[in-house]
Design a protein around this motif. Structure first.
Motif, short mmCIF file in Angstrom:
data_model
loop_
_atom_site.label_atom_id
_atom_site.label_comp_id
_atom_site.label_asym_id
_atom_site.label_seq_id
_atom_site.Cartn_x
_atom_site.Cartn_y
_atom_site.Cartn_z
N ALA A 238 -8.18 1.08 1.21
CA ALA A 238 -7.54 0.36 0.11
C ALA A 238 -7.37 -1.14 0.39
O ALA A 238 -7.72 -1.98 -0.44
CB ALA A 238 -6.19 0.99 -0.23
N ALA B 84 -2.78 6.31 -0.86
CA ALA B 84 -3.88 5.33 -0.88
C ALA B 84 -4.97 5.73 0.11
O ALA B 84 -4.67 6.23 1.20
CB ALA B 84 -3.36 3.94 -0.53
N THR C 239 0.86 -1.18 0.00
CA THR C 239 0.00 0.00 0.00
C THR C 239 0.89 1.23 0.00
O THR C 239 1.82 1.31 0.80
CB THR C 239 -0.90 0.04 1.25
OG1 THR C 239 -1.67 -1.15 1.31
CG2 THR C 239 -1.84 1.23 1.22
#
Length: 193
Positions: free
Chosen positions: A169, A165, A160
């Motif tokens: 996510a 993000a 990530t």
């Protein structure tokens, strides 16, 4: 030379592809108790790990037991249009994982494992990413391996980009993985130990 670590969790003895270099193969049978002659049992007593599984046969209902916060994250994906989830190639995933994945040591172990998994069976390896629809940037990703013999889909690796993000996510990717696995007839999502 090359170094490779491979993990297999299934009852059928793994069929290994030729490899040059140092190779460690770890095979964990799920229900099988006998050991073929050319395999070494590392511990006399069972070393089975406790794994996190989710039964995904009823994929459209299981999330209803989640906390209110996670149910809101779940519902948010359908209502937003800033992000999409796509299936990508192993090479594309490895490129993104190389840049945004965990520390160097983890990447050096995980990248060859992902490439070997993909070479062994393109039908059983799946690579999903969450992309920003504005600039098409990958903001998160997850790699999955199916094992139809035990009707499980396994989490292999993920990353990530925390700075860009959305907080949802990871959950969105996990949900997508489980829905896609369910469509393929898989019974359990296995998050590992």
């Amino acid at each position: 030379g090359s170094v490779c670590v491979e993990y297999y969790t299934c009852d059928k003895e793994p069929e290994l592809l030729p490899f040059r270099g140092l190779r460690l193969v770890i095979w964990t049978p799920v229900t099988r108790t006998n050991r073929p002659e050319h395999w070494i049992q590392t511990f006399k007593k069972s070393t089975r790990q406790v794994s996190a599984y989710i039964d995904i046969r009823n994929i459209d209902e299981y999330y209803k037991t989640w906390s209110k916060i996670f149910r809101n994250y779940y519902y948010h994906f359908a209502k937003q249009n800033e992000y999409v989830i796509e299936s990508i190639s192993c090479d594309e995933f490895c490129s993104a994982y190389s840049e945004y994945g965990k520390d160097n040591a983890t990447r050096s172990i995980c990248l060859p494992q992902l490439q070997n998994l993909n070479k062994a069976s393109k039908q059983m390896a799946h690579f999903y990413v969450l992309k920003n629809t504005v600039d098409n940037q990958i903001v998160a990703g997850i790699a999955i391996a199916d094992c139809p013999t035990v009707s499980q889909s396994y989490y292999v690796a993920a990353f990530t980009r925390k700075i860009i993000a959305p907080k949802e996510a990871g959950l969105w990717l996990l949900q997508y993985w489980m829905k896609e696995s369910s469509k393929r007839g898989i019974t359990y999502a296995n998050f590992g130990a």
